[in-house]
Design an enzyme around this catalytic site. Structure first.
Site, PDB file in Angstrom:
ATOM      1  CE  LYS A 149      -3.525   2.721   0.115  1.00  0.00           C
ATOM      2  NZ  LYS A 149      -4.670   2.672   1.036  1.00  0.00           N
ATOM      3  CE  LYS A 217      -2.681   7.337   7.534  1.00  0.00           C
ATOM      4  NZ  LYS A 217      -3.277   6.075   7.032  1.00  0.00           N
TER       5      LYS A 217
END
Length: 278
Positions: A149, A217
């Protein structure tokens, strides 16, 4: 709609109410999820996920041995590995299965799901993944889904930044952006960000989908992993800085394609710089 019995719990009441209207069953607490053999979490960050799963009175303390805990949020590789290690010690099974595809993919059940964990546990969750995604790939052991990811977010962020620059270059030279998008889509530059978000970017519609703060993030996770394997990632570092600038300017809740707006306001090049680059 796919025929599963689904219990739902959230810190926010509105999503729960919506799903109950569609036949889901309300879980008033984490304890109420204890009878579920498979539990999916999708939370905004790793600290929240770790606290919810492993904390005092957390999810892991309420479910039966053999339960599969599936984290589909972007929690970061270290959290995924910590959860998996603790679950193994407690007789539980853990998968990290973050997703890509945006709101469109989620609503269509066509997400790309990248899964880390034991092969037997992935197989035991395959029927769930088949409902949620059109691509389900077991990429490796615990934490590998989160690493993948991070790689995905590196690429998406880089594409958004490059596409933003390309559209702005065309616009500032008087080219109609609908025609610019048509040209880009037809050649080697064609990509899914352009296909799914290009029109919204051209129209300056940045209502939150994939939020700037969350993508930032994710890129910090990616940069941490890159450092861990001695990988230079200068493009990702630049995109992370762009997103940080957007957050500082108050745009953390905008869609990540708002990089275009940030560049439009912050990338004016002086005459001297134009001469130098020329």
């Amino acid at each position: 709609e796919a025929g599963f019995e689904v219990w739902v719990h959230s810190r926010s009441s509105a999503p729960v109410e919506s799903l109950v209207e569609h036949g889901a069953r309300r879980a008033e607490s984490l304890r109420a999820l204890g009878g579920c053999g498979r539990v999916i979490t999708m939370l905004p960050d790793g600290a929240t996920t770790a606290a919810l799963v492993l904390g005092d009175n957390g999810l892991a303390s309420h479910v039966a041995p053999g339960t599969i805990l599936i984290d589909m949020g972007t929690s970061g590789p270290p959290v995924a590995r910590e959860i998996a290690e603790r679950c193994r010690a407690d007789g539980l099974r853990a998968l990290d299965a973050p997703v890509s595809g945006g709101e469109e993919g989620a609503e269509a059940g066509a997400l790309s799901i990248m899964v880390g964990g034991a092969a037997a546990d992935v197989a035991a969750a395959q029927d769930l993944f088949a409902v949620l995604g059109s691509s389900v790939v077991h990429v490796g052991p615990s934490g590998a889904g989160q690493v993948m990811k991070a790689a995905n977010q590196m690429l998406v962020g880089g594409i958004i930044a490059a596409l933003s620059e390309a559209l702005l270059l065309a616009e500032r030279n008087g080219i109609d952006l609908a025609k610019a998008r048509q040209v880009l889509a037809a050649g080697l530059a064609g990509n899914r960000v352009l296909a799914l978000r290009g029109e919204r970017m051209a129209d300056r519609r940045f209502e939150a989908g994939a939020r700037v703060a969350l993508h930032h993030k994710d890129l910090l996770f990616a940069l941490d992993e890159a450092r861990n394997v001695a990988l230079r990632a200068p493009v990702t570092a630049v995109v992370a800085d762009l997103l940080a600038g957007l957050i500082t300017a108050g745009g953390g809740e905008l869609d990540h394609t708002a990089i275009l707006e940030h560049l439009d306001g912050s990338s004016a090049v002086s005459t001297d710089e134009r001469m130098t680059h020329g």
